[in-house]
Design a protein around this motif. Sequence first.
Motif, PDB file in Angstrom:
ATOM      1  N   UNK A   1       0.845  -1.188   0.000  1.00  0.00           N
ATOM      2  CA  UNK A   1       0.000   0.000   0.000  1.00  0.00           C
ATOM      3  C   UNK A   1       0.882   1.240   0.000  1.00  0.00           C
TER       4      UNK A   1
ATOM      5  N   UNK B   1       2.384   4.895   0.539  1.00  0.00           N
ATOM      6  CA  UNK B   1       2.293   5.818   1.670  1.00  0.00           C
ATOM      7  C   UNK B   1       1.205   6.863   1.469  1.00  0.00           C
TER       8      UNK B   1
ATOM      9  N   UNK C   1      -2.023   5.430   2.375  1.00  0.00           N
ATOM     10  CA  UNK C   1      -2.150   5.339   3.836  1.00  0.00           C
ATOM     11  C   UNK C   1      -2.544   6.691   4.412  1.00  0.00           C
ATOM     12  N   UNK C   2      -1.986   7.746   3.832  1.00  0.00           N
ATOM     13  CA  UNK C   2      -2.305   9.087   4.299  1.00  0.00           C
ATOM     14  C   UNK C   2      -3.780   9.414   4.049  1.00  0.00           C
TER      15      UNK C   2
ATOM     16  N   UNK D   1      -7.349   7.546   6.532  1.00  0.00           N
ATOM     17  CA  UNK D   1      -8.138   8.150   7.611  1.00  0.00           C
ATOM     18  C   UNK D   1      -9.199   9.117   7.091  1.00  0.00           C
ATOM     19  N   UNK D   2      -8.937   9.760   5.972  1.00  0.00           N
ATOM     20  CA  UNK D   2      -9.937  10.650   5.376  1.00  0.00           C
ATOM     21  C   UNK D   2     -11.158   9.842   4.952  1.00  0.00           C
TER      22      UNK D   2
ATOM     23  N   UNK E   1      -8.679  -2.041  10.083  1.00  0.00           N
ATOM     24  CA  UNK E   1      -7.737  -3.144  10.253  1.00  0.00           C
ATOM     25  C   UNK E   1      -6.400  -2.801   9.604  1.00  0.00           C
ATOM     26  N   UNK E   2      -6.469  -2.260   8.409  1.00  0.00           N
ATOM     27  CA  UNK E   2      -5.244  -1.871   7.699  1.00  0.00           C
ATOM     28  C   UNK E   2      -4.444  -0.860   8.521  1.00  0.00           C
ATOM     29  N   UNK E   3      -5.153   0.120   9.046  1.00  0.00           N
ATOM     30  CA  UNK E   3      -4.485   1.175   9.823  1.00  0.00           C
ATOM     31  C   UNK E   3      -4.129   0.706  11.240  1.00  0.00           C
ATOM     32  N   UNK E   4      -4.492  -0.532  11.533  1.00  0.00           N
ATOM     33  CA  UNK E   4      -4.289  -1.101  12.873  1.00  0.00           C
ATOM     34  C   UNK E   4      -5.030  -0.294  13.931  1.00  0.00           C
TER      35      UNK E   4
END
Lengths: 213, 213
Positions: B6, B8, B11-12, B15-16, B76-79
Amino acid sequence: MRYHKIPDETVRRLPVYLRGLMVSANQGDKYISSRSLADFVGVDSWQIRKDFSYFGDFGTRGVGYDIERLAREIKKILRLDVIRRAVLVGVGDLGSALLAYPGFGIYGLDIVAAFDIDPRKIGNTVNRVTIEDFAQIDTVKDRDISLAIIAVPRAAAQLAVDKLVAAGIKGVLNFAPCKVSVPKRVKVITLDIAMELARLPYYIPRAGRTEEL
Amino acid sequence: MRYHKIPDETVRRLPVYLRGLMVSANQGDKYISSRSLADFVGVDSWQIRKDFSYFGDFGTRGVGYDIERLAREIKKILRLDVIRRAVLVGVGDLGSALLAYPGFGIYGLDIVAAFDIDPRKIGNTVNRVTIEDFAQIDTVKDRDISLAIIAVPRAAAQLAVDKLVAAGIKGVLNFAPCKVSVPKRVKVITLDIAMELARLPYYIPRAGRTEEL
DNA sequence: CCATGTGAAGGTATTCACAGCC
DNA sequence: GGCTGTGAATACCTTCACATGG
């Protein structure tokens, strides 16, 4: 190599360099090499040289960069060579902290006005700024203010930004956790604090597992 | 396409998306198309589909994405699928505002401890968290805390982070305007508020000039 | 028919290696 | 010798166009 468009990522790093240069200048240094600056700010030295190369030759080979001159040039690029006056909308916990925040000064940024809708706050003075009624927000038009910081709840963000745009604001730093719509001529940077913290766990390996990442 | 690293930048953005999905879920929706989510969060629809494609097929063609399921997967991905307990170091203006900040909850983030060196603050309670003496910082080791937020002056940042690392912290959100050094296993995200405001003027055309940008 | 998922194309930024200059 | 400045190579991310499937 002049006349080159400056990449956005470089623009993002320029304030980092500027801060580093100013700290070095305070230590009395006159020149700094890309290597030293790299160690100091945590960016690779070739990245620094590349970034600087987008806007001209400011270094002296074998010596380094003239700190004073480079800092001045970066300020010019970032358009921080004039004092930038900002208005704050929303004087809650975060807003109050921003009013008291000492870090804006080194960039020539100055919060000169603050607005809120809460009658209990209006009239109070925080850090030499008297809180005004948000209903009077259009008065910022005549006060030479180009930047705004909004620290209001999500539900109030769009209204706040609309009024600010109507009052002639050109750039907005938005702390509300939502998208805000503005005309193309206005620049918005949204900074959602919780979101930054939220992506941190991704980089932390799960306890008891060592694979992946 | 599964088993893909994934990016970066994705990943940023996660959350949005997560925030957008939770707001939609609160409105009672069950499915959402990439187009609707795009309008809502301000990211292009193809970007959203591409981002989601990195970690699996969660959409139904002709329908959209199952909001509940997708939100769970992103967590889950973002833990963020477990509650993440955080410690705050530095309870000045900004630190206090962070303690009171209501936005962490939706991500399952919880500030459960706060430390300061100022004897006048130690013992005070802000938002149900009692401020402890920084000298006792090593007690966080036994309290199931993996994240730290540091909101101390620049000069104190490296010491604070060193103690936190020694106390077993895995991720740090740093508000101090400087680089902090940590072992590779620890992730630091530095968020310099003044710097964000400082790059805003760059995007504002100089009054009286219309060329460039 | 609608919306996803994805190869391929295009663009942007990072990294490298070294020529050029003090 | 030391350090800058930069083309070239590489990696990364975004954008597009459309095949694929409910």
